[in-house]
Write an enzyme that holds these catalytic residues in place. Structure first.
Site, PDB file in Angstrom:
ATOM      1  N   ALA A 188      34.595 -19.780  39.790  1.00  0.00           N
ATOM      2  CA  ALA A 188      33.914 -18.868  40.707  1.00  0.00           C
ATOM      3  C   ALA A 188      34.186 -17.400  40.424  1.00  0.00           C
ATOM      4  O   ALA A 188      33.524 -16.522  40.980  1.00  0.00           O
ATOM      5  CB  ALA A 188      34.330 -19.184  42.148  1.00  0.00           C
ATOM      6  N   LEU A 214      37.779 -24.679  38.343  1.00  0.00           N
ATOM      7  CA  LEU A 214      37.569 -23.455  39.123  1.00  0.00           C
ATOM      8  C   LEU A 214      36.806 -22.446  38.272  1.00  0.00           C
ATOM      9  O   LEU A 214      37.317 -21.961  37.260  1.00  0.00           O
ATOM     10  CB  LEU A 214      38.922 -22.897  39.569  1.00  0.00           C
ATOM     11  CG  LEU A 214      39.874 -23.916  40.212  1.00  0.00           C
ATOM     12  CD1 LEU A 214      41.142 -23.225  40.692  1.00  0.00           C
ATOM     13  CD2 LEU A 214      39.194 -24.666  41.358  1.00  0.00           C
ATOM     14  N   THR A 222      43.154 -19.427  44.411  1.00  0.00           N
ATOM     15  CA  THR A 222      43.026 -20.783  43.890  1.00  0.00           C
ATOM     16  C   THR A 222      43.064 -21.837  44.987  1.00  0.00           C
ATOM     17  O   THR A 222      42.381 -22.859  44.903  1.00  0.00           O
ATOM     18  CB  THR A 222      44.141 -21.055  42.865  1.00  0.00           C
ATOM     19  OG1 THR A 222      45.397 -20.624  43.409  1.00  0.00           O
ATOM     20  CG2 THR A 222      43.888 -20.309  41.571  1.00  0.00           C
ATOM     21  N   HIS A 265      22.249  -2.896   9.152  1.00  0.00           N
ATOM     22  CA  HIS A 265      22.460  -2.172   7.900  1.00  0.00           C
ATOM     23  C   HIS A 265      23.516  -1.086   8.042  1.00  0.00           C
ATOM     24  O   HIS A 265      23.563  -0.373   9.030  1.00  0.00           O
ATOM     25  CB  HIS A 265      21.183  -1.521   7.328  1.00  0.00           C
ATOM     26  CG  HIS A 265      20.031  -1.453   8.262  1.00  0.00           C
ATOM     27  ND1 HIS A 265      18.857  -2.124   8.040  1.00  0.00           N
ATOM     28  CD2 HIS A 265      19.864  -0.821   9.439  1.00  0.00           C
ATOM     29  CE1 HIS A 265      18.009  -1.885   9.023  1.00  0.00           C
ATOM     30  NE2 HIS A 265      18.599  -1.098   9.888  1.00  0.00           N
TER      31      HIS A 265
END
Length: 419
Positions: free
Chosen positions: A8, A6, A83, A317
């Protein structure tokens, strides 16, 4: 067996680092998070299916059409969040065999997958999930079990101990039947945890494997620093492919990529990882748990400690970079300093999606996005963010977050006296 990964999500909590890319593409120890996921799934699968949406073209271009010789197929997530909806997006590509699912933004190791596959087959289960024991499940789903089977999944039960869902699963294809019945959650998402409860209510066998190894849900910037430290401490092998001039000191383990030059007077204490074609020194100090990407410049009188510096970025620097994350194509002007410790030595809070969250860290520096130009003598307070594509002028004190695409300059009062 196929693996559905997954990938996305936008990664809102990781902004500004995800301003222009999916969170799974963010590099930790100089590799994209999703590469670790694919690598640890690789021995168990013969094909990868990646569910994509946000900035998908960049992910597809970066990974290509195969990983370790095994094909990658991309599928866009169906309308809706969560999900369960993401897994449903891969349904037409699964066929009639069981498959592994893993979130693309977590870190886990191969032993966890091995234990999960073993439990799934031993119990002849319809589904299996990887769990880990925690003392506080406030931010996790609690997995209730009896003997070798899961009995219930409860979202964020508060400050109680128990097994947490880690975001790695094995399913048989009939999970899609239950996904289609999964209701919208209170968060406005289609949650795979709700799907699992539907399966349990229907009498399906859901088992689990207890994982004891390292796991990280890379949801916030400081999680990237935690994972970076773990990987450098435990996975780094001393390897010098570049040039180390006489007079430079390298204390192993340090990995230096091809084309990189470490100039005289540089002092590097491992574990440190440096990419390809970078310029290090002269006369700089790179301390442990630092990763520096490709085509970077760490110059004279610069100290870097416990930080992530991504590709094509420079601290050329008189800089101090401590406990910080610097995105790609970013340049720090001479004398720019990142503060990483509060005077009261309290833990550092970071604004996440408009709210302050406690990182739990006493030391945390700046989170700087991509394509940022910082002028000379800039001071950055602990836990502050500078958004991508911003310019911070000379002498600015960054005591609050800088939104992406901003120009920040310091007001100056000048008195000119003539004689």
């Amino acid at each position: 067996m196929k693996a559905v990964v997954l990938a996305a999500g936008k990664g809102e909590r990781l902004r500004p680092l995800t301003d222009d890319r999916p969170k799974v593409m963010l590099k930790v120890a100089n590799r994209a998070i999703i590469e670790y996921v694919l690598e640890n799934l690789d021995p168990f699968v013969d094909e990868f299916i990646l569910v994509v949406r946000y900035e998908k073209e960049k992910l597809m271009a970066a990974l290509g059409d195969e990983f370790n010789g095994k094909p990658i197929t991309y599928v866009e997530q169906l309308p809706g969040d969560g999900t369960a909806k993401a897994i449903e997006s891969a349904g037409k590509l699964i066929g009639d065999e069981e498959f592994i699912v893993a979130n693309g933004d977590i870190y886990f190791e191969i032993d966890g997958v091995k234990e999960l596959v073993s439990a799934f087959r031993r119990e002849r289960a319809d589904a299996a999930l990887l769990v880990k024991e925690f003392d506080d499940l406030s931010h996790f789903g609690k997995i209730e079990v009896k003997e070798n089977l899961v009995t219930a999944v409860k979202e964020k039960p508060g400050r109680v101990a128990g097994y947490a869902n880690l975001g790695v699963y094995i399913f048989k294809p009939d999970v899609f039947h239950f996904i289609k019945k999964t209701p919208l959650s209170k968060r406005g998402e289609y949650e795979i945890t709700d799907t699992l409860n539907l399966m349990l209510d229907a009498g399906r066998r859901v088992t689990y494997a207890v994982y004891s190894g390292y796991w990280n849900d890379v949801g916030r910037p400081w999680n990237m620093l935690e994972l970076n430290e773990y990987l450098l401490k435990n996975k780094l092998k001393h390897s010098i492919r570049g040039i180390v001039e006489e007079g430079a000191t390298v204390v192993p383990p340090v990995e230096i990529g091809e084309g990189t030059v470490v100039r005289s007077g540089a002092y590097i204490i491992g574990p440190v990882k440096i990419g390809r074609n970078s310029r290090i020194g002269p006369n700089c100090f790179i301390r442990p748990y630092t990763s520096i990407g490709d085509n970077c410049h760490i110059g004279n009188a610069v100290e870097v400690k416990n930080s992530i510096i991504m590709d094509n970025s420079n601290a050329p620097h008189l800089n101090y970079v401590g406990d910080s994350i610097i995105g790609e194509n970013t340049n720090l002007g001479a004398g720019t300093i990142t503060a990483n410790l509060r005077h009261d030595k309290g833990t550092i809070k970071v604004e996440i999606k408009g709210k302050l969250e406690d990182s739990g860290r006493r030391k945390l520096g700046a989170i700087i996005g991509h394509n940022v130009k910082v002028g000379i003598n800039v001071s950055i307070y602990p836990g502050r963010k500078i958004g991508s594509n911003s310019f911070v002028g000379p002498g600015v004190i960054v005591d609050r977050n800088v939104p992406s695409g901003s120009l920040v300059v310091a007001k100056q009062e000048k008195t000119v006296m003539t004689r």
